[in-house]
Design an enzyme around this catalytic site. Sequence first.
Site, PDB file in Angstrom:
ATOM      1  N   GLU A  25       0.828  -1.184   0.000  1.00  0.00           N
ATOM      2  CA  GLU A  25       0.000   0.000   0.000  1.00  0.00           C
ATOM      3  C   GLU A  25       0.865   1.237   0.000  1.00  0.00           C
ATOM      4  O   GLU A  25       2.026   1.187   0.375  1.00  0.00           O
ATOM      5  CB  GLU A  25      -0.861   0.007   1.260  1.00  0.00           C
ATOM      6  CG  GLU A  25      -1.614  -1.285   1.377  1.00  0.00           C
ATOM      7  CD  GLU A  25      -2.706  -1.206   2.409  1.00  0.00           C
ATOM      8  OE1 GLU A  25      -2.851  -0.149   3.047  1.00  0.00           O
ATOM      9  OE2 GLU A  25      -3.409  -2.206   2.544  1.00  0.00           O
ATOM     10  N   HIS A  70      -4.659   7.031   0.492  1.00  0.00           N
ATOM     11  CA  HIS A  70      -3.935   5.762   0.623  1.00  0.00           C
ATOM     12  C   HIS A  70      -4.642   4.688  -0.161  1.00  0.00           C
ATOM     13  O   HIS A  70      -5.793   4.845  -0.555  1.00  0.00           O
ATOM     14  CB  HIS A  70      -3.710   5.379   2.096  1.00  0.00           C
ATOM     15  CG  HIS A  70      -4.917   4.897   2.842  1.00  0.00           C
ATOM     16  ND1 HIS A  70      -5.868   5.741   3.341  1.00  0.00           N
ATOM     17  CD2 HIS A  70      -5.306   3.655   3.190  1.00  0.00           C
ATOM     18  CE1 HIS A  70      -6.803   5.042   3.970  1.00  0.00           C
ATOM     19  NE2 HIS A  70      -6.497   3.757   3.889  1.00  0.00           N
ATOM     20  N   HIS A  72      -5.704   0.550  -0.815  1.00  0.00           N
ATOM     21  CA  HIS A  72      -6.009  -0.743  -0.209  1.00  0.00           C
ATOM     22  C   HIS A  72      -5.681  -1.811  -1.246  1.00  0.00           C
ATOM     23  O   HIS A  72      -5.936  -1.609  -2.425  1.00  0.00           O
ATOM     24  CB  HIS A  72      -7.508  -0.851   0.132  1.00  0.00           C
ATOM     25  CG  HIS A  72      -7.928  -0.095   1.359  1.00  0.00           C
ATOM     26  ND1 HIS A  72      -9.233  -0.028   1.772  1.00  0.00           N
ATOM     27  CD2 HIS A  72      -7.204   0.613   2.263  1.00  0.00           C
ATOM     28  CE1 HIS A  72      -9.300   0.684   2.894  1.00  0.00           C
ATOM     29  NE2 HIS A  72      -8.095   1.108   3.203  1.00  0.00           N
ATOM     30  N   ASP A  83      -8.309   4.244   9.754  1.00  0.00           N
ATOM     31  CA  ASP A  83      -8.442   5.270   8.716  1.00  0.00           C
ATOM     32  C   ASP A  83      -9.237   6.462   9.247  1.00  0.00           C
ATOM     33  O   ASP A  83      -8.859   7.618   9.053  1.00  0.00           O
ATOM     34  CB  ASP A  83      -9.179   4.716   7.490  1.00  0.00           C
ATOM     35  CG  ASP A  83      -8.363   3.695   6.720  1.00  0.00           C
ATOM     36  OD1 ASP A  83      -7.151   3.604   6.939  1.00  0.00           O
ATOM     37  OD2 ASP A  83      -8.955   2.979   5.882  1.00  0.00           O
TER      38      ASP A  83
HETATM   39 ZN    ZN Z   1      -7.325   2.140   4.823  1.00  0.00          ZN
END
Ligand code: ZN
Length: 131
Positions: A25, A70, A72, A83
């Site tokens: 990620e 971000h 996943h 988050d």
């Molecule tokens: Zn996340």
Amino acid sequence: MNIQGIAAETLEFILNVSESSYPYEFAGLLQARDGIISEVLILPGTESTDRSAVMKLFMMPNVKSAGSVHSHPSSNINPSKADLNMFARTGSHHIIVGYPYDENSWECYDSRGKIIELEVLDVELEDEELL
Ligand code: ZN
């Protein structure tokens, strides 16, 4: 700051970085100019779990940001509890990108995790800084 949208070029960059980071990620902070999200401050050494990507955002020095982004490694782009904690601290617009990282596999959330409309704007980005 009133955010009008994200530059198409910036979104494309985000999708590309997400795809090339897969199955890892990546996480970064969104920066806006004149109300348009047009820069991504990528965190070095983002690690392989969602939790650590988000933890790195927690540890950022106080940079003024419009929000966060971000990825996943799955198609589930709902914000996790971690988050949401991070969203509350890093600005008003938060993008999560999920597999397969195309123009339909992302969503923008507000600081409380509610989906918000983020317009993709076809703008010319001037003064690109080469680092
Ligand atoms: Zn996340």
